[in-house]
Design a protein around this motif. Structure first.
Motif, PDB file in Angstrom:
ATOM      1  N   LEU A 165       0.836  -1.193   0.000  1.00 32.68           N
ATOM      2  CA  LEU A 165       0.000   0.000   0.000  1.00 32.68           C
ATOM      3  C   LEU A 165       0.874   1.248   0.000  1.00 32.68           C
ATOM      4  O   LEU A 165       1.961   1.259   0.577  1.00 32.68           O
ATOM      5  CB  LEU A 165      -0.904   0.003   1.231  1.00 32.68           C
ATOM      6  N   THR A 166       0.389   2.296  -0.635  1.00 35.11           N
ATOM      7  CA  THR A 166       1.088   3.577  -0.610  1.00 35.11           C
ATOM      8  C   THR A 166       0.824   4.259   0.726  1.00 35.11           C
ATOM      9  O   THR A 166      -0.072   3.872   1.476  1.00 35.11           O
ATOM     10  CB  THR A 166       0.594   4.497  -1.742  1.00 35.11           C
ATOM     11  N   ASP A 167       1.583   5.296   1.026  1.00 33.15           N
ATOM     12  CA  ASP A 167       1.353   6.052   2.262  1.00 33.15           C
ATOM     13  C   ASP A 167      -0.068   6.596   2.316  1.00 33.15           C
ATOM     14  O   ASP A 167      -0.720   6.543   3.366  1.00 33.15           O
ATOM     15  CB  ASP A 167       2.352   7.211   2.374  1.00 33.15           C
ATOM     16  N   THR A 168      -0.563   7.088   1.201  1.00 33.23           N
ATOM     17  CA  THR A 168      -1.928   7.622   1.152  1.00 33.23           C
ATOM     18  C   THR A 168      -2.950   6.528   1.417  1.00 33.23           C
ATOM     19  O   THR A 168      -3.914   6.734   2.163  1.00 33.23           O
ATOM     20  CB  THR A 168      -2.191   8.277  -0.221  1.00 33.23           C
ATOM     21  N   GLU A 169      -2.742   5.355   0.836  1.00 32.51           N
ATOM     22  CA  GLU A 169      -3.653   4.230   1.065  1.00 32.51           C
ATOM     23  C   GLU A 169      -3.612   3.760   2.519  1.00 32.51           C
ATOM     24  O   GLU A 169      -4.653   3.459   3.114  1.00 32.51           O
ATOM     25  CB  GLU A 169      -3.313   3.071   0.125  1.00 32.51           C
ATOM     26  N   ILE A 170      -2.426   3.741   3.099  1.00 30.20           N
ATOM     27  CA  ILE A 170      -2.301   3.337   4.501  1.00 30.20           C
ATOM     28  C   ILE A 170      -3.029   4.330   5.398  1.00 30.20           C
ATOM     29  O   ILE A 170      -3.775   3.935   6.304  1.00 30.20           O
ATOM     30  CB  ILE A 170      -0.817   3.206   4.905  1.00 30.20           C
ATOM     31  N   ASP A 171      -2.843   5.612   5.161  1.00 30.43           N
ATOM     32  CA  ASP A 171      -3.542   6.630   5.954  1.00 30.43           C
ATOM     33  C   ASP A 171      -5.047   6.474   5.847  1.00 30.43           C
ATOM     34  O   ASP A 171      -5.772   6.591   6.842  1.00 30.43           O
ATOM     35  CB  ASP A 171      -3.129   8.040   5.509  1.00 30.43           C
ATOM     36  N   ALA A 172      -5.543   6.193   4.660  1.00 33.68           N
ATOM     37  CA  ALA A 172      -6.988   6.005   4.462  1.00 33.68           C
ATOM     38  C   ALA A 172      -7.470   4.773   5.222  1.00 33.68           C
ATOM     39  O   ALA A 172      -8.541   4.799   5.846  1.00 33.68           O
ATOM     40  CB  ALA A 172      -7.304   5.882   2.975  1.00 33.68           C
ATOM     41  N   GLU A 173      -6.707   3.697   5.198  1.00 37.44           N
ATOM     42  CA  GLU A 173      -7.088   2.474   5.916  1.00 37.44           C
ATOM     43  C   GLU A 173      -7.079   2.712   7.424  1.00 37.44           C
ATOM     44  O   GLU A 173      -7.946   2.215   8.145  1.00 37.44           O
ATOM     45  CB  GLU A 173      -6.160   1.313   5.549  1.00 37.44           C
ATOM     46  N   LEU A 174      -6.099   3.459   7.917  1.00 33.68           N
ATOM     47  CA  LEU A 174      -6.015   3.728   9.355  1.00 33.68           C
ATOM     48  C   LEU A 174      -7.194   4.553   9.856  1.00 33.68           C
ATOM     49  O   LEU A 174      -7.533   4.481  11.039  1.00 33.68           O
ATOM     50  CB  LEU A 174      -4.691   4.416   9.692  1.00 33.68           C
ATOM     51  N   ALA A 175      -7.842   5.294   8.969  1.00 34.11           N
ATOM     52  CA  ALA A 175      -9.033   6.038   9.366  1.00 34.11           C
ATOM     53  C   ALA A 175     -10.134   5.084   9.827  1.00 34.11           C
ATOM     54  O   ALA A 175     -10.953   5.438  10.683  1.00 34.11           O
ATOM     55  CB  ALA A 175      -9.524   6.913   8.216  1.00 34.11           C
ATOM     56  N   ASP A 176     -10.146   3.859   9.290  1.00 35.12           N
ATOM     57  CA  ASP A 176     -11.120   2.839   9.679  1.00 35.12           C
ATOM     58  C   ASP A 176     -10.585   1.911  10.768  1.00 35.12           C
ATOM     59  O   ASP A 176     -11.266   0.960  11.155  1.00 35.12           O
ATOM     60  CB  ASP A 176     -11.531   2.001   8.466  1.00 35.12           C
ATOM     61  N   LEU A 177      -9.377   2.163  11.222  1.00 33.89           N
ATOM     62  CA  LEU A 177      -8.740   1.345  12.254  1.00 33.89           C
ATOM     63  C   LEU A 177      -8.214   2.259  13.365  1.00 33.89           C
ATOM     64  O   LEU A 177      -7.003   2.404  13.568  1.00 33.89           O
ATOM     65  CB  LEU A 177      -7.587   0.528  11.653  1.00 33.89           C
ATOM     66  N   PRO A 178      -9.103   2.912  14.110  1.00 31.54           N
ATOM     67  CA  PRO A 178      -8.667   3.942  15.060  1.00 31.54           C
ATOM     68  C   PRO A 178      -7.786   3.442  16.204  1.00 31.54           C
ATOM     69  O   PRO A 178      -7.072   4.241  16.815  1.00 31.54           O
ATOM     70  CB  PRO A 178      -9.984   4.511  15.586  1.00 31.54           C
ATOM     71  N   GLU A 179      -7.794   2.154  16.479  1.00 25.12           N
ATOM     72  CA  GLU A 179      -6.972   1.616  17.560  1.00 25.12           C
ATOM     73  C   GLU A 179      -5.557   1.258  17.099  1.00 25.12           C
ATOM     74  O   GLU A 179      -4.716   0.878  17.907  1.00 25.12           O
ATOM     75  CB  GLU A 179      -7.631   0.373  18.164  1.00 25.12           C
ATOM     76  N   TRP A 180      -5.304   1.398  15.803  1.00 26.37           N
ATOM     77  CA  TRP A 180      -4.021   1.017  15.223  1.00 26.37           C
ATOM     78  C   TRP A 180      -3.184   2.247  14.919  1.00 26.37           C
ATOM     79  O   TRP A 180      -3.710   3.309  14.601  1.00 26.37           O
ATOM     80  CB  TRP A 180      -4.241   0.215  13.940  1.00 26.37           C
ATOM     81  N   ASN A 181      -1.870   2.084  15.002  1.00 28.29           N
ATOM     82  CA  ASN A 181      -0.927   3.139  14.640  1.00 28.29           C
ATOM     83  C   ASN A 181       0.080   2.574  13.662  1.00 28.29           C
ATOM     84  O   ASN A 181       0.322   1.367  13.621  1.00 28.29           O
ATOM     85  CB  ASN A 181      -0.176   3.643  15.885  1.00 28.29           C
ATOM     86  N   ARG A 182       0.670   3.463  12.921  1.00 23.77           N
ATOM     87  CA  ARG A 182       1.727   3.057  11.994  1.00 23.77           C
ATOM     88  C   ARG A 182       3.075   3.335  12.636  1.00 23.77           C
ATOM     89  O   ARG A 182       3.311   4.400  13.203  1.00 23.77           O
ATOM     90  CB  ARG A 182       1.598   3.845  10.692  1.00 23.77           C
ATOM     91  N   ASP A 183       3.957   2.358  12.537  1.00 24.45           N
ATOM     92  CA  ASP A 183       5.333   2.511  12.978  1.00 24.45           C
ATOM     93  C   ASP A 183       6.212   2.054  11.821  1.00 24.45           C
ATOM     94  O   ASP A 183       6.512   0.865  11.685  1.00 24.45           O
ATOM     95  CB  ASP A 183       5.580   1.681  14.241  1.00 24.45           C
ATOM     96  N   GLY A 184       6.549   2.977  10.959  1.00 24.29           N
ATOM     97  CA  GLY A 184       7.326   2.643   9.765  1.00 24.29           C
ATOM     98  C   GLY A 184       6.543   1.748   8.831  1.00 24.29           C
ATOM     99  O   GLY A 184       5.464   2.130   8.362  1.00 24.29           O
TER     100      GLY A 184
END
Length: 95
Positions: free
Chosen positions: A5-24
């Motif tokens: 996934l691209t950074d933009t796609e990951i950010d969009a997915e994280l909007a639906d996963l509020p308990e998750w964070n990205r670490d690299g």
């Protein structure tokens, strides 16, 4: 085969996963269980789901605290497999 996934796609997915964070190149969620046996039960239920998907999280257990880390090691980053398993872990954690 899935693609990373691209950074933009990951950010969009994280909007639906509020308990998750990205670490690299990893998605991370920390869950505190009520007891140590409850934490182990959570890990066991996630293990069954992960095995069915043939996509396995890195799991760290510290007493009642369970940390799930998702990345697609074979591809070197975050893929749709990780997002799908993150949603499944959320459903399992609620159950």
């Amino acid at each position: 085969m899935a693609k990373l996934l691209t950074d933009t796609e990951i950010d969009a997915e994280l909007a639906d996963l509020p308990e998750w964070n990205r670490d690299g190149d990893t998605l991370v969620r920390i869950i505190k269980a009520e007891t140590f046996p409850a934490a182990i039960d959570l890990v066991d239920r996630v293990a069954v789901e992960a095995e069915a998907r043939n996509h396995h999280p890195d799991i760290d257990i510290r007493w009642r605290t369970v940390t799930f880390s998702l990345t697609t090691h074979a591809m070197g980053g975050i893929s749709p497999f990780d997002v799908g398993l993150a949603h499944a872990i959320d459903r399992i954690a609620l159950g």
